[in-house]
Scaffold this motif. Structure first.
Motif, PDB file in Angstrom:
ATOM      1  N   SER A 281       0.847  -1.193   0.000  1.00  0.00           N
ATOM      2  CA  SER A 281       0.000   0.000   0.000  1.00  0.00           C
ATOM      3  C   SER A 281       0.880   1.241   0.000  1.00  0.00           C
ATOM      4  O   SER A 281       2.043   1.211   0.417  1.00  0.00           O
ATOM      5  N   ALA A 282       0.310   2.349  -0.448  1.00  0.00           N
ATOM      6  CA  ALA A 282       1.055   3.608  -0.444  1.00  0.00           C
ATOM      7  C   ALA A 282       1.420   4.016   0.976  1.00  0.00           C
ATOM      8  O   ALA A 282       2.496   4.580   1.218  1.00  0.00           O
ATOM      9  N   GLN A 283       0.539   3.745   1.928  1.00  0.00           N
ATOM     10  CA  GLN A 283       0.815   4.103   3.321  1.00  0.00           C
ATOM     11  C   GLN A 283       2.053   3.373   3.824  1.00  0.00           C
ATOM     12  O   GLN A 283       2.936   3.973   4.454  1.00  0.00           O
ATOM     13  N   GLU A 284       2.138   2.070   3.547  1.00  0.00           N
ATOM     14  CA  GLU A 284       3.295   1.290   3.996  1.00  0.00           C
ATOM     15  C   GLU A 284       4.562   1.709   3.255  1.00  0.00           C
ATOM     16  O   GLU A 284       5.632   1.864   3.876  1.00  0.00           O
ATOM     17  N   ILE A 285       4.463   1.909   1.948  1.00  0.00           N
ATOM     18  CA  ILE A 285       5.643   2.313   1.189  1.00  0.00           C
ATOM     19  C   ILE A 285       6.123   3.689   1.639  1.00  0.00           C
ATOM     20  O   ILE A 285       7.327   3.929   1.788  1.00  0.00           O
ATOM     21  N   GLY A 286       5.194   4.598   1.893  1.00  0.00           N
ATOM     22  CA  GLY A 286       5.565   5.918   2.387  1.00  0.00           C
ATOM     23  C   GLY A 286       6.282   5.850   3.718  1.00  0.00           C
ATOM     24  O   GLY A 286       7.263   6.580   3.952  1.00  0.00           O
ATOM     25  N   PHE A 287       5.825   4.972   4.596  1.00  0.00           N
ATOM     26  CA  PHE A 287       6.474   4.789   5.898  1.00  0.00           C
ATOM     27  C   PHE A 287       7.893   4.258   5.713  1.00  0.00           C
ATOM     28  O   PHE A 287       8.841   4.724   6.362  1.00  0.00           O
ATOM     29  N   LEU A 288       8.056   3.313   4.795  1.00  0.00           N
ATOM     30  CA  LEU A 288       9.373   2.721   4.542  1.00  0.00           C
ATOM     31  C   LEU A 288      10.318   3.740   3.898  1.00  0.00           C
ATOM     32  O   LEU A 288      11.508   3.799   4.244  1.00  0.00           O
ATOM     33  N   VAL A 289       9.798   4.545   2.983  1.00  0.00           N
ATOM     34  CA  VAL A 289      10.611   5.604   2.371  1.00  0.00           C
ATOM     35  C   VAL A 289      11.119   6.555   3.449  1.00  0.00           C
ATOM     36  O   VAL A 289      12.289   6.974   3.440  1.00  0.00           O
ATOM     37  N   LYS A 290      10.259   6.895   4.391  1.00  0.00           N
ATOM     38  CA  LYS A 290      10.647   7.778   5.493  1.00  0.00           C
ATOM     39  C   LYS A 290      11.769   7.159   6.332  1.00  0.00           C
ATOM     40  O   LYS A 290      12.725   7.850   6.721  1.00  0.00           O
ATOM     41  N   LEU A 291      11.683   5.844   6.594  1.00  0.00           N
ATOM     42  CA  LEU A 291      12.739   5.173   7.359  1.00  0.00           C
ATOM     43  C   LEU A 291      14.070   5.203   6.615  1.00  0.00           C
ATOM     44  O   LEU A 291      15.131   5.404   7.222  1.00  0.00           O
ATOM     45  N   VAL A 292      14.016   4.999   5.296  1.00  0.00           N
ATOM     46  CA  VAL A 292      15.249   5.058   4.504  1.00  0.00           C
ATOM     47  C   VAL A 292      15.830   6.465   4.542  1.00  0.00           C
ATOM     48  O   VAL A 292      17.035   6.656   4.727  1.00  0.00           O
ATOM     49  N   LYS A 293      14.979   7.461   4.379  1.00  0.00           N
ATOM     50  CA  LYS A 293      15.430   8.849   4.420  1.00  0.00           C
ATOM     51  C   LYS A 293      16.113   9.166   5.742  1.00  0.00           C
ATOM     52  O   LYS A 293      17.132   9.880   5.776  1.00  0.00           O
ATOM     53  N   GLU A 294      15.569   8.640   6.833  1.00  0.00           N
ATOM     54  CA  GLU A 294      16.102   8.920   8.174  1.00  0.00           C
ATOM     55  C   GLU A 294      17.301   8.041   8.531  1.00  0.00           C
ATOM     56  O   GLU A 294      17.862   8.185   9.618  1.00  0.00           O
ATOM     57  N   GLY A 295      17.682   7.127   7.642  1.00  0.00           N
ATOM     58  CA  GLY A 295      18.824   6.254   7.904  1.00  0.00           C
ATOM     59  C   GLY A 295      18.514   5.108   8.834  1.00  0.00           C
ATOM     60  O   GLY A 295      19.435   4.448   9.334  1.00  0.00           O
ATOM     61  N   LYS A 296      17.240   4.817   9.065  1.00  0.00           N
ATOM     62  CA  LYS A 296      16.853   3.732   9.963  1.00  0.00           C
ATOM     63  C   LYS A 296      16.662   2.409   9.230  1.00  0.00           C
ATOM     64  O   LYS A 296      16.498   1.361   9.855  1.00  0.00           O
ATOM     65  N   LEU A 297      16.644   2.459   7.905  1.00  0.00           N
ATOM     66  CA  LEU A 297      16.454   1.271   7.080  1.00  0.00           C
ATOM     67  C   LEU A 297      17.285   1.442   5.820  1.00  0.00           C
ATOM     68  O   LEU A 297      17.349   2.543   5.265  1.00  0.00           O
ATOM     69  N   LYS A 298      17.914   0.373   5.394  1.00  0.00           N
ATOM     70  CA  LYS A 298      18.681   0.453   4.153  1.00  0.00           C
ATOM     71  C   LYS A 298      18.311  -0.713   3.235  1.00  0.00           C
ATOM     72  O   LYS A 298      17.962  -1.795   3.691  1.00  0.00           O
ATOM     73  N   THR A 299      18.362  -0.413   1.954  1.00  0.00           N
ATOM     74  CA  THR A 299      18.177  -1.441   0.947  1.00  0.00           C
ATOM     75  C   THR A 299      19.549  -1.959   0.553  1.00  0.00           C
ATOM     76  O   THR A 299      20.438  -1.172   0.216  1.00  0.00           O
ATOM     77  N   VAL A 300      19.711  -3.259   0.609  1.00  0.00           N
ATOM     78  CA  VAL A 300      20.957  -3.879   0.158  1.00  0.00           C
ATOM     79  C   VAL A 300      20.711  -4.438  -1.237  1.00  0.00           C
ATOM     80  O   VAL A 300      19.795  -5.244  -1.443  1.00  0.00           O
ATOM     81  N   ILE A 301      21.490  -3.970  -2.193  1.00  0.00           N
ATOM     82  CA  ILE A 301      21.313  -4.386  -3.586  1.00  0.00           C
ATOM     83  C   ILE A 301      22.404  -5.378  -3.960  1.00  0.00           C
ATOM     84  O   ILE A 301      23.591  -5.071  -3.907  1.00  0.00           O
ATOM     85  N   ASP A 302      21.976  -6.571  -4.308  1.00  0.00           N
ATOM     86  CA  ASP A 302      22.913  -7.625  -4.699  1.00  0.00           C
ATOM     87  C   ASP A 302      23.585  -7.290  -6.016  1.00  0.00           C
ATOM     88  O   ASP A 302      24.802  -7.397  -6.158  1.00  0.00           O
ATOM     89  N   SER A 303      22.777  -6.871  -6.993  1.00  0.00           N
ATOM     90  CA  SER A 303      23.312  -6.621  -8.322  1.00  0.00           C
ATOM     91  C   SER A 303      22.389  -5.695  -9.101  1.00  0.00           C
ATOM     92  O   SER A 303      21.187  -5.634  -8.850  1.00  0.00           O
ATOM     93  N   ARG A 304      22.989  -4.967 -10.040  1.00  0.00           N
ATOM     94  CA  ARG A 304      22.259  -4.005 -10.870  1.00  0.00           C
ATOM     95  C   ARG A 304      22.503  -4.338 -12.340  1.00  0.00           C
ATOM     96  O   ARG A 304      23.634  -4.648 -12.730  1.00  0.00           O
ATOM     97  N   TYR A 305      21.446  -4.231 -13.143  1.00  0.00           N
ATOM     98  CA  TYR A 305      21.554  -4.540 -14.567  1.00  0.00           C
ATOM     99  C   TYR A 305      20.821  -3.467 -15.366  1.00  0.00           C
ATOM    100  O   TYR A 305      19.780  -2.977 -14.942  1.00  0.00           O
ATOM    101  N   PRO A 306      21.338  -3.126 -16.540  1.00  0.00           N
ATOM    102  CA  PRO A 306      20.579  -2.229 -17.417  1.00  0.00           C
ATOM    103  C   PRO A 306      19.414  -2.999 -18.048  1.00  0.00           C
ATOM    104  O   PRO A 306      19.418  -4.242 -18.072  1.00  0.00           O
ATOM    105  N   LEU A 307      18.436  -2.276 -18.594  1.00  0.00           N
ATOM    106  CA  LEU A 307      17.286  -2.929 -19.223  1.00  0.00           C
ATOM    107  C   LEU A 307      17.727  -3.846 -20.357  1.00  0.00           C
ATOM    108  O   LEU A 307      17.106  -4.892 -20.596  1.00  0.00           O
ATOM    109  N   SER A 308      18.808  -3.494 -21.020  1.00  0.00           N
ATOM    110  CA  SER A 308      19.305  -4.319 -22.128  1.00  0.00           C
ATOM    111  C   SER A 308      19.783  -5.692 -21.657  1.00  0.00           C
ATOM    112  O   SER A 308      19.900  -6.624 -22.452  1.00  0.00           O
ATOM    113  N   GLN A 309      20.052  -5.819 -20.357  1.00  0.00           N
ATOM    114  CA  GLN A 309      20.489  -7.097 -19.792  1.00  0.00           C
ATOM    115  C   GLN A 309      19.451  -7.662 -18.816  1.00  0.00           C
ATOM    116  O   GLN A 309      19.777  -8.308 -17.827  1.00  0.00           O
TER     117      GLN A 309
END
Length: 330
Positions: A281-309
């Motif tokens: 839901s937007a409410q939950e995603i908004g809450f999570l975005v706020k946590l990331v902004k505040e440094g209380k939550l981080k996304t760990v990205i294993d790998s990144r690919y361009p659309l071509s891959q």
């Protein structure tokens, strides 16, 4: 915007894995009432995306072929449809497209509902934001709604177990659980033990060891909440490790999960397993975005690919050993 066509990736039938993805040029969609046309900057892959391709919900999903997968996206508003009041062209946003059944995210442009879109502050990258849909919302919902955990340092302490804690849902669940007054036990492969500890877990088990397979807490904890992010663990393994009112929340429920849940309700069992059924839901995603902004939550990205891959990104997710999230960037 003068362009009329966009690059997208779709599949035209069940099966095929990464080889089943096809690169195409198709018309850019137009936003209707209460919709936003966004230029996609990043989209994340969730296991449910390729499970649908494999026929997980056949013949119900996808609703039609060809199908453009992915539903968790972040980008920039290009145009808004009639009735949109919260956003304008140029705004940075995070959106969920209505769950994996909706799809559309593996493309240069996509239409999102205003009601499922939230602003993205400059502190939150597109890649970080694009991962906060299905995975992070599943972790949040499991702990707070189904599990009843308060994300604050209040008493009494809650003992939490998180399986497959280095994965997309698991790595969020560890961090969110530690916002509360918790003792967190986690399981993962040996190579990720230090990583999961760095997320805040109090103790970490290698799931390949006898102790890890038995889910035994090294300090003897009995779990009040279990967020089960893996498959193949029987109820008989969970049950002796639970507190008297312990609850297992299964994020990838099988037929056995639903059967055990029904039996436990009929027998008024205080120890229960509950299948997780949730759409972001937007409410939950908004809450999570706020946590990331505040440094209380981080996304760990294993790998990144361009659309071509996109095929390589798809294969990486199917492989099942990603640490954190797999992201396609545009």
């Amino acid at each position: 915007m003068t362009r009329k066509v966009m690059h997208a990736v779709w599949y035209t039938g069940y099966g095929g894995g990464a080889a089943g993805l096809k690169h195409v040029e198709i018309p850019i969609p137009a936003p209707c009432k209460d919709e936003i046309l966004m230029k996609v900057e990043a989209a994340s892959i969730n296991p449910i995306d390729w499970k649908i391709q494999n026929g997980f919900a056949r013949p119900v999903l996808p609703k039609k072929f060809p199908f453009i997968p992915l539903s968790d996206v972040a980008g920039e508003v290009v145009k808004v449809g009639p009735g949109v009041k919260k956003f304008k062209a140029g705004d940075k946003i995070v959106a969920t497209l209505g769950g994996p059944s909706a799809g559309g995210g593996l493309a240069e442009y996509v239409v999102a509902k205003e009601s499922l879109t939230v602003p993205r502050p400059r502190e939150v990258s597109a890649a970080d934001g694009a991962c906060l849909g299905i995975a992070a919302c599943a972790a949040l919902h499991s702990l707070t709604v189904t599990g009843g955990l308060k994300l604050e340092k209040t008493k009494p302490r809650t003992n939490v177990l998180i399986t497959a804690a280095s994965g997309g849902v698991g790595h969020y669940a560890v961090q969110l659980a530690k916002l509360g007054n918790t003792h967190v036990t986690a399981t993962c492969g040996a190579r990720n033990i230090h990583f999961v500890k760095s997320l805040g877990a109090d103790e970490v088990l290698d799931y390949r060891t006898p102790e890890g397979a038995a889910l035994k807490s090294p300090s003897g904890q009995k779990y009040d909440i279990v967020v089960n992010c893996t498959t193949g663990i029987p109820w008989s393994t969970f049950k002796p490790n639970l507190s008297p009112t312990g609850k297992v929340i299964d994020i990838t429920p099988s037929g056995g999960t639903f059967w055990n849940c029904a039996v436990q309700k009929l027998t008024f069992s205080k120890k229960q397993v509950t299948p997780l059924l949730v759409n972001p839901s937007a409410q939950e995603i908004g809450f999570l975005v706020k946590l990331v902004k505040e440094g209380k939550l981080k996304t760990v990205i294993d790998s990144r690919y361009p659309l071509s891959q996109a095929e390589a990104a798809w294969a990486k997710s199917i492989e099942g050993h990603a640490t954190g999230k797999v992201v396609v960037e545009l």
